[in-house]
Design a protein around this motif. Sequence first.
Motif, short mmCIF file in Angstrom:
data_model
loop_
_atom_site.label_atom_id
_atom_site.label_comp_id
_atom_site.label_asym_id
_atom_site.label_seq_id
_atom_site.Cartn_x
_atom_site.Cartn_y
_atom_site.Cartn_z
N ASN A 1 35.42 42.49 40.73
CA ASN A 1 35.23 42.81 39.33
C ASN A 1 34.01 43.70 39.15
O ASN A 1 33.14 43.78 40.01
CB ASN A 1 35.08 41.54 38.50
CG ASN A 1 36.35 40.71 38.48
OD1 ASN A 1 37.45 41.24 38.51
ND2 ASN A 1 36.20 39.40 38.43
N GLY A 2 33.95 44.35 37.99
CA GLY A 2 32.80 45.19 37.69
C GLY A 2 33.22 46.47 37.01
O GLY A 2 34.17 46.49 36.22
N ASN B 1 33.61 52.58 33.61
CA ASN B 1 34.88 51.99 33.20
C ASN B 1 35.10 50.67 33.92
O ASN B 1 34.79 50.52 35.10
CB ASN B 1 36.04 52.94 33.53
CG ASN B 1 35.94 54.24 32.78
OD1 ASN B 1 35.68 54.26 31.57
ND2 ASN B 1 36.15 55.36 33.49
N LYS B 2 35.66 49.70 33.22
CA LYS B 2 35.92 48.39 33.80
C LYS B 2 36.97 48.49 34.90
O LYS B 2 37.99 49.17 34.74
CB LYS B 2 36.41 47.42 32.71
CG LYS B 2 36.67 46.01 33.22
CD LYS B 2 37.15 45.11 32.10
CE LYS B 2 37.48 43.71 32.62
NZ LYS B 2 37.98 42.82 31.54
N LEU B 3 36.73 47.82 36.04
CA LEU B 3 37.70 47.82 37.13
C LEU B 3 38.95 47.04 36.72
O LEU B 3 38.85 45.98 36.11
CB LEU B 3 37.09 47.19 38.38
CG LEU B 3 35.89 47.91 39.01
CD1 LEU B 3 35.39 47.12 40.22
CD2 LEU B 3 36.26 49.32 39.42
N SER C 1 29.36 49.07 39.84
CA SER C 1 28.94 47.68 40.04
C SER C 1 30.14 46.87 40.48
O SER C 1 31.04 46.61 39.67
CB SER C 1 28.35 47.10 38.75
OG SER C 1 28.03 45.73 38.91
N TYR C 2 30.18 46.50 41.77
CA TYR C 2 31.27 45.69 42.32
C TYR C 2 30.74 44.30 42.66
O TYR C 2 29.71 44.17 43.32
CB TYR C 2 31.84 46.30 43.61
CG TYR C 2 32.52 47.64 43.47
CD1 TYR C 2 32.80 48.20 42.24
CD2 TYR C 2 32.89 48.35 44.61
CE1 TYR C 2 33.42 49.43 42.13
CE2 TYR C 2 33.52 49.59 44.51
CZ TYR C 2 33.77 50.12 43.27
OH TYR C 2 34.40 51.34 43.18
#
Length: 232
Positions: free
Chosen positions: A46-47, A53-55, A218-219
């Motif tokens: 997630n991230g 942009n949202k994964l 950001s993962y």
Amino acid sequence: MNTQIFKKGCLIIGSAFLLATLSFAQGDEGGTSFGIRAGVNFQNINGKDFADNKLENNLATRFHVGVQADIPIAPEFYFQPGLVFVTKGAKSEDIILEQTIKSDINIAYIELPLNFLYKPMLGNGHLLLGVGPYVAYGVGGKAKYEGGGVSDTQDVKFDKDVTLLQSASDFYVRPFDAGANLFVGYQFANNLFFQLNTQLGLLDINPNYSDVPDDNTSYKNTGFGLSLGYSF
């Protein structure tokens, strides 16, 4: 899954049986019990991407296997460290230039959970309620891509800082991960147990791209699963 990852998993399993066998005669005497467990986990990453942009990833089915110790610290309360070989990652499906591109990220870690366990009697067995942090170190993996009539497989490599050129041929993540565990389960009178696990990664696993300004990537690893095991 490649042969190297499979061999590492087998090594963990063998170590689990060896540790359990050596500790069998010590468990009752010292008050500390040992266990082996394995199971399935459903992972995601997630991230957000570099453009903020949202994964939109999908769950990936992975596995874990390892050993643990229940060290008494108070009546019905235990400190439970462990050593686990676990695979994580995610799947995704994107439309790029009118072509559907599918990806499957599989990252292998050696993980050290440091849980605190509440283990009261319930019926003929014990209720299991646990919470605590984990730290993990990446040891391998593969990133597979398929679409437009072609496919590609990249090695997962570990580094904190990379360039876009490096990421074109291999899939990079940071070597260290850390987060929080939460689980609930039940141990039967015959010492077989099961538990439902959930895990929340708290560190970014994506590397810094030194040649990308204003990178917002950001993962984080997240997942849940089921473990079956035996306590000695």
